[in-house]
Scaffold this active site. Structure first.
Site, short mmCIF file in Angstrom:
data_model
loop_
_atom_site.label_atom_id
_atom_site.label_comp_id
_atom_site.label_asym_id
_atom_site.label_seq_id
_atom_site.Cartn_x
_atom_site.Cartn_y
_atom_site.Cartn_z
N HIS A 217 8.19 17.16 -5.46
CA HIS A 217 6.88 17.32 -6.10
C HIS A 217 5.74 17.21 -5.09
O HIS A 217 4.57 17.20 -5.46
CB HIS A 217 6.76 16.24 -7.19
CG HIS A 217 5.68 16.49 -8.19
ND1 HIS A 217 4.63 15.61 -8.39
CD2 HIS A 217 5.48 17.50 -9.06
CE1 HIS A 217 3.84 16.07 -9.34
NE2 HIS A 217 4.32 17.21 -9.77
N LYS A 219 2.97 18.00 -2.18
CA LYS A 219 2.08 19.10 -1.77
C LYS A 219 1.50 18.71 -0.42
O LYS A 219 0.58 17.88 -0.33
CB LYS A 219 0.95 19.31 -2.78
CG LYS A 219 1.40 19.75 -4.17
CD LYS A 219 1.54 18.60 -5.10
CE LYS A 219 1.92 19.09 -6.49
NZ LYS A 219 2.33 17.95 -7.37
N ASP A 224 -1.34 22.86 13.01
CA ASP A 224 -1.45 22.55 14.45
C ASP A 224 -1.29 21.06 14.76
O ASP A 224 -1.71 20.59 15.81
CB ASP A 224 -2.79 23.05 15.01
CG ASP A 224 -2.84 24.57 15.11
OD1 ASP A 224 -1.76 25.20 15.08
OD2 ASP A 224 -3.94 25.13 15.19
N HIS A 392 -5.71 16.81 -14.13
CA HIS A 392 -4.44 16.80 -13.41
C HIS A 392 -4.50 15.88 -12.20
O HIS A 392 -3.59 15.85 -11.37
CB HIS A 392 -4.09 18.23 -12.98
CG HIS A 392 -2.68 18.43 -12.56
ND1 HIS A 392 -2.31 18.69 -11.26
CD2 HIS A 392 -1.52 18.40 -13.27
CE1 HIS A 392 -0.99 18.83 -11.18
NE2 HIS A 392 -0.49 18.65 -12.38
N LYS A 394 -4.41 12.60 -9.76
CA LYS A 394 -3.54 11.43 -9.62
C LYS A 394 -4.22 10.43 -8.69
O LYS A 394 -4.33 10.67 -7.49
CB LYS A 394 -2.17 11.81 -9.05
CG LYS A 394 -1.44 12.94 -9.81
CD LYS A 394 -1.63 14.27 -9.14
CE LYS A 394 -0.65 15.35 -9.58
NZ LYS A 394 -0.32 15.49 -10.95
N ASP A 399 -10.24 -2.75 -6.83
CA ASP A 399 -11.11 -3.76 -6.21
C ASP A 399 -11.97 -3.28 -5.04
O ASP A 399 -12.16 -4.01 -4.05
CB ASP A 399 -10.27 -4.95 -5.75
CG ASP A 399 -9.71 -5.77 -6.90
OD1 ASP A 399 -10.13 -5.53 -8.05
OD2 ASP A 399 -8.86 -6.64 -6.65
#
Length: 474
Positions: A217, A219, A224, A392, A394, A399
């Site tokens: 999952h 991404k 370079d 979508h 995440k 704190d």
């Protein structure tokens, strides 16, 4: 005795031995009893269907190793991670145990001197990524769960082909299940132009495989060896143009600094796992000057890891919060330990806020998500339903210091079944920016309250509770 009777008897005996053997195997795995008992019941009382479901979704792979520890050490040595990593003394004192946990359970080095830019719109993210791809001189490493054959996907494909023609090395990993909707000829065209490309854990039918339940999952993009991208956006039009759910609100990050070597190592480990090609050379790990003062650790979690590091880290963060915990996630399907941690924090007076979408791309996951909301509200967790498109993003904030971001959702699949990547950052300025972003998103939310939520129709609550039974599979 007739031959058919003998054959039937042999089949029943062998089948019974198989089921008994699987039941014993499930018991010997010493899992949480809440997970063990349902599988034992299914295997005993619905043996045929249970056997198929267990093969695909129930097997415990945590003791398996796609990549050996020796190979892990080899990649870390090549990247010079041990020699470049910071000291625990650089981490804010309240998070020393967390940093140590991540180092011991996940080989997570501490990288100091990073800078992070973030994007909340797909257009901004892809504009920046396209500019960096055009400027690439040596290599482009690209890994996505979904690589769609749509407008954005074709733009990326053509750009990568053009870079190969310029002499730039291009390697692509895509998840075989996540990208099922993309035709083979789309990837074949890239291969024919010289792009090296591999699916992750290819699922081949009619050869049945349990790999279907374990997906990559992540991404990740590395250009370079000195520019990295990670976050929640895949390669798909919906992040730019939206879809029937409206605009997709996601968060993605462009990172410069020493942590890029960690992203590179993550990609090349996954590349080795699928291609069995060991990519090495100093050009993949060039010297990187410190960009800022952001300290980071990178966690690569997955079903073959010895420890549930990501879940352990989140439990630590929640249990040790002193002021607040803010969470953004498209799917909220926490383990019992995580749910208990959140409710205890709220009951203890910590400002716990949970932001989830009011509409979802997966109806079953949304219904299961809503089954957890009442207990959260009852304990004092503030729950917000995002209604300006599909959320979508995440993100976990704690704190005014700690920010965790990357590919994982707040659900069973991300914690236990998927290969995920998460960055833990220790920096007040960056945490402040993320907090401001969270507060901006609240403007597009409907806050829900316990009295009205509990009065929802009984049939809806029953449906949500039923779907919750399948939470580990969603």
């Amino acid at each position: 005795m007739e031959l058919s009777t003998v054959i039937n008897t042999i089949f029943v005996v062998l089948y019974s031995i198989t089921i008994i053997g699987l039941v014993l195997l499930v018991l010997l795995e010493n899992r949480n009893p809440l997970k063990t008992i349902p599988w034992v019941i299914v295997l005993i009382f619905v043996p045929g269907i249970g056997l198929v479901f267990y093969y695909f979704f129930g097997r415990e792979n945590r003791r398996l190793h796609i990549i050996s520890r020796r190979i892990h050490r080899r990649f870390h040595k090549q990247a010079g991670i041990e020699s470049r990593q910071g000291n625990l003394s650089e981490i804010p004192k309240p998070y020393l145990p967390l940093a140590n946990l991540l180092r011991k359970s996940n080989y997570s080095a501490i990288f100091n001197g990073n800078d992070i830019a973030f994007f909340t719109s797909g257009k901004d993210k892809f504009d920046a990524l396209f500019a960096d791809i055009r400027a690439a001189r040596h290599h482009i490493h690209l890994q996505y769960y979904i690589f769609n054959q749509d407008k954005i996907g074709n733009i990326v494909k053509q750009m990568l082909i053009e870079k190969v023609r310029e002499g730039v090395e291009v390697r692509v990993l895509y998840d075989d299940v996540g990208s099922w909707g993309t035709k083979n000829r789309f990837f074949d065209e890239m291969t024919s132009e010289g792009i090296e490309i591999h699916p992750y854990l290819k699922v081949a039918f009619p050869i049945l495989t349990s790999k279907v339940n374990y997906r990559n999952h992540r991404k990740v993009v590395v250009i370079d060896g000195n520019i990295g991208y990670m976050g929640g956006m895949n390669i798909a039009d919906r992040y730019v143009y939206g879809n029937k759910l409206g605009q997709w609100r996601d968060t993605h990050f462009r990172i410069t600094g020493p942590i890029v070597h960690g992203l590179q190592s993550s990609f090349l480990l996954d590349w080795y796992a699928m291609s069995r090609k060991f990519v090495k050379g100093k050009e993949y790990y060039p010297h990187i000057e410190k960009q800022s003062d952001i300290k980071m650790q990178l966690v690569t979690s997955g079903p073959t890891n010895t420890w549930l590091t990501l879940m352990q880290a989140y439990i630590f963060c929640i249990s040790n919060a002193k002021k607040y915990i803010y969470i953004q996630t498209p799917y909220f399907l926490p383990s019992e330990a995580l749910a208990q941690s959140l409710t205890m924090a709220a009951l203890g007076g910590i400002d716990v806020r949970l932001m989830i979408p009011i509409l979802s791309d997966t109806r079953s996951a949304q219904m299961a998500t809503f089954s957890y909301v009442q207990k959260m509200l009852e304990s004092g967790v503030k729950v917000y339903l995002y209604n300006n498109g599909f959320l979508h993003s995440k993100l976990v904030l704690v704190d005014d210091i700690l920010t965790a971001f990357g590919s994982p959702n707040f659900d069973f699949r991300s914690f236990e079944h998927n290969f995920e990547i998460t960055a833990f950052t220790y920096n007040e300025d960056f945490a402040g920016k993320m907090k401001s972003m969270f507060m901006q998103d609240i403007r597009y939310c409907e806050e829900i309250f316990y009295p009205s939520w509990r009065r929802r129709p009984l049939t809806r609550r029953l449906t949500e509770s039923f779907m919750r039974l399948f939470a580990p599979l969603l």
